[in-house]
Design a protein around this motif. Structure first.
Motif, mmCIF file in Angstrom:
data_model
loop_
_atom_site.group_PDB
_atom_site.id
_atom_site.type_symbol
_atom_site.label_atom_id
_atom_site.label_comp_id
_atom_site.label_asym_id
_atom_site.label_seq_id
_atom_site.Cartn_x
_atom_site.Cartn_y
_atom_site.Cartn_z
ATOM 1 N N CYS A 207 -29.178 -30.714 6.789
ATOM 2 C CA CYS A 207 -27.841 -30.500 5.743
ATOM 3 C C CYS A 207 -26.627 -29.836 6.586
ATOM 4 O O CYS A 207 -25.552 -29.789 5.999
ATOM 5 C CB CYS A 207 -28.383 -29.755 4.426
ATOM 6 N N TYR A 208 -27.020 -29.231 7.821
ATOM 7 C CA TYR A 208 -25.911 -28.830 8.809
ATOM 8 C C TYR A 208 -25.217 -27.451 8.236
ATOM 9 O O TYR A 208 -24.259 -26.929 8.824
ATOM 10 C CB TYR A 208 -24.625 -29.790 8.761
ATOM 11 N N GLU A 212 -22.920 -24.580 10.324
ATOM 12 C CA GLU A 212 -21.682 -24.248 9.615
ATOM 13 C C GLU A 212 -21.483 -22.879 9.562
ATOM 14 O O GLU A 212 -20.510 -22.037 9.959
ATOM 15 C CB GLU A 212 -21.567 -24.866 8.300
ATOM 16 N N GLN B 87 -19.241 -37.264 13.724
ATOM 17 C CA GLN B 87 -19.695 -36.499 14.748
ATOM 18 C C GLN B 87 -19.959 -37.492 15.884
ATOM 19 O O GLN B 87 -19.351 -36.918 17.106
ATOM 20 C CB GLN B 87 -21.156 -36.116 14.390
ATOM 21 N N TYR B 155 -23.007 -34.028 4.121
ATOM 22 C CA TYR B 155 -21.911 -34.357 5.152
ATOM 23 C C TYR B 155 -20.783 -34.733 4.660
ATOM 24 O O TYR B 155 -19.698 -34.663 5.436
ATOM 25 C CB TYR B 155 -22.413 -35.515 5.876
ATOM 26 N N LEU B 157 -18.787 -32.326 3.573
ATOM 27 C CA LEU B 157 -17.919 -31.251 4.231
ATOM 28 C C LEU B 157 -18.427 -30.507 5.417
ATOM 29 O O LEU B 157 -17.852 -29.726 6.162
ATOM 30 C CB LEU B 157 -17.978 -30.153 3.083
ATOM 31 N N ARG B 158 -19.604 -31.061 5.959
ATOM 32 C CA ARG B 158 -20.121 -30.690 7.098
ATOM 33 C C ARG B 158 -20.614 -31.489 8.349
ATOM 34 O O ARG B 158 -20.861 -32.541 7.792
ATOM 35 C CB ARG B 158 -21.572 -29.526 6.805
ATOM 36 N N PRO B 159 -20.534 -31.387 9.316
ATOM 37 C CA PRO B 159 -19.875 -30.055 9.996
ATOM 38 C C PRO B 159 -18.444 -30.038 9.994
ATOM 39 O O PRO B 159 -17.872 -31.252 10.551
ATOM 40 C CB PRO B 159 -20.479 -30.084 11.539
ATOM 41 N N SER B 160 -17.610 -29.052 9.694
ATOM 42 C CA SER B 160 -16.295 -29.222 9.337
ATOM 43 C C SER B 160 -15.600 -29.499 10.590
ATOM 44 O O SER B 160 -14.458 -30.102 10.600
ATOM 45 C CB SER B 160 -15.953 -27.845 8.750
#
Lengths: 317, 169
Positions: A207-208, A212, B87, B155, B157-160
């Motif tokens: 989910c990263y 973050e 990415q 994803y 919002l991430r990885p920003s």
């Protein structure tokens, strides 16, 4: 500037202990850190506010907590960053771990998981006369992961740990990578085998969030993905996770895009009767809700182009 | 009228077949013109990348090169595809040597990626190109009686650092 800090508090010694929100309007400078703001509240408004801190320089890892919903080091966050328009700031203890009091959590689960991956060097053979030598380039990729200060921010916000306390979690797995990747360590094989089991590398949902929130750029999830690759290369490719990756790659290499119908079948194995039966209710529900992927999966219009790239770069598929 | 190279992703044509026509109707109503990248492959979804990141990056560079030929920014309706493409794009843009290496694999496909692709999710497009206020004017059936628990995907919002898009509630 004046800012309102909403702190989630908990006093275990209260008559009926329950978490509650307390609001503190405080006067701070824009460059004041969230940690200094909390210390100001403790010193000037309410001396009973409990929080952990030590170095105030993002080195010791003591002051990890959730600010505006995401974990991080309170000493590394400025009020101007977390409240650019003067909005109220919410501060909560870290997640996943039990709260001792206010912003202080019990990090025992964190340390238990780190300990479980045997976070120490296990070299083989006779001890060298001087230090163990390792080529510079073999150590450079470990520099980032060695920056971990064990603050717990990644564990706090891990979306898997939130629902499955058995998962080893991002901090411990990043630590495991640090030793699997170390050329001086002799236990790579045993480590990768253990990490491929339930609770290990395949339980991450990618989910990263850990990447973050990590205040030191350790990128735990990226390390977990690197461990998956290393585990598959080392031959631990029969786990459901590894089979899913293999099946996914093979299907995309065949038609150019994902065949969602065949992915679960290929992952568990067509002749794995118990697993196939366990898929049946999911398939039936999907069918009834009109969410069954097409039975006849079309090839991409120029699929040969994709296949050529696969043949070059993933020749065994 | 904003125009995008449309990357529908595998799921909107597989397990979530409602997404594709819904996105089409929304875009038509909001006057967002779409040109579908019918020859674009799967992004790898981060799964293929566990095994072979170079392969994933070549596949995505192939898609980016197609969008460059069309001269359009890419729009997707899949959060995972958006994150994975962003990415890959960051890796390719940050490292010219790596981009050159990836391009050697695209040469046989008569494609070259020049590092100019822009990748957006439909939700970003709605916020940035249309605007939430303008969107309000298009509402015909307010869903105020519903309590909604949305899941936009991890994803979105991430990885920003790869997305270049701030959280917008």
């Amino acid at each position: 500037m004046e800012v309102t800090v909403k702190v989630k508090r908990f006093n275990p010694e209260a008559e009926n202990p329950a978490p509650y929100w307390a609001e503190y309007p405080v006067e701070v400078e824009r460059f004041t850190t969230v940690l200094d703001t909390l210390i100001k509240i403790r010193e000037e408004v309410d001396g009973s506010l409990a929080l952990r801190c030590s170095c105030r320089s993002a080195i010791c890892g003591s002051c990890a907590m959730r600010v505006n919903g995401h974990a991080g080091l309170a000493c590394k966050m400025r009020v101007s960053q977390v409240s650019p328009e003067g909005e109220a700031i919410t501060v909560e203890p870290m997640g996943v771990m039990p709260v001792v009091k206010d912003l202080v959590v019990d990090m025992t689960p964190f340390w238990d998981k780190v300990r479980a991956v045997e976070p120490w060097l296990q070299p083989q053979g006779p001890e060298p006369e001087a230090e163990y030598l390792a080529p510079n380039e073999d150590m450079l990729h470990l520099a980032g992961v060695m920056d971990c200060i064990m603050c717990g921010a990644c564990v706090s916000d891990c979306t898997v740990l939130e629902v499955d306390p058995n998962f080893l979690g991002p901090a411990a797995l990043a630590k495991a990578y640090r030793f699997v990747g170390d050329p001086r360590d002799s236990q790579d094989d045993a480590r990768l085998q253990a990490l491929s089991e339930y609770t290990g590398i395949w339980d991450c949902t990618r989910c990263y969030e850990c990447v973050e929130v990590c205040p030191k750029g350790v990128a735990p999830m990226d390390r977990i993905m690197a461990l998956r690759d290393k585990a598959m290369v080392a031959g631990y490719d029969k786990t459901i996770g590894a089979r899913h990756t293999d099946a996914f790659t093979e299907l995309v290499g065949h038609s150019g895009w994902l065949d969602e119908l065949r992915l679960p079948i290929k992952t568990v194995g067509m002749f794995n009767l118990p697993a196939m039966l366990s898929l049946a209710p999911v398939g039936l529900r999907a069918l009834l809700k009109g969410k069954m992927p097409p039975i006849f999966h079309k090839m991409l219009p120029n699929v040969e182009s994709v296949r050529r790239i696969f043949r070059k770069l993933e020749p065994e598929e | 009228m904003p125009k995008y190279a449309f990357f529908p992703g595998c799921v909107s044509r597989g397990g979530c077949p409602e997404l594709y026509p819904a996105a089409m109707q929304v875009c038509e109503k909001l006057e967002i013109e779409l040109e579908e990248l019918t020859g674009a492959s799967c992004t790898g979804a981060g799964v293929l990348q566990e095994k072979n990141q170079l392969l994933g990056d070549v596949l995505n560079a192939r898609t980016f090169a197609m969008a460059e030929v069309a001269g359009l920014p890419i729009m997707t309706i899949c959060s995972t595809c958006q994150g994975v493409m962003s990415q890959a794009n960051k890796r390719l843009k940050d490292d010219p040597e790596y981009l050159a290496k990836v391009n050697t694999h695209l040469a046989e496909e008569s494609l070259e990626y020049n590092g100019t692709a822009v990748i957006k999710h439909l939700l970003w497009v709605i916020i940035e190109d249309v605007g939430l206020e303008a969107l309000r004017g298009h509402i015909t059936n307010p869903l105020t009686h519903l309590r909604v628990a949305p899941f936009y995907g991890c994803y979105i919002l991430r990885p920003s650092d790869a997305l270049g898009f701030d959280e917008n509630p």
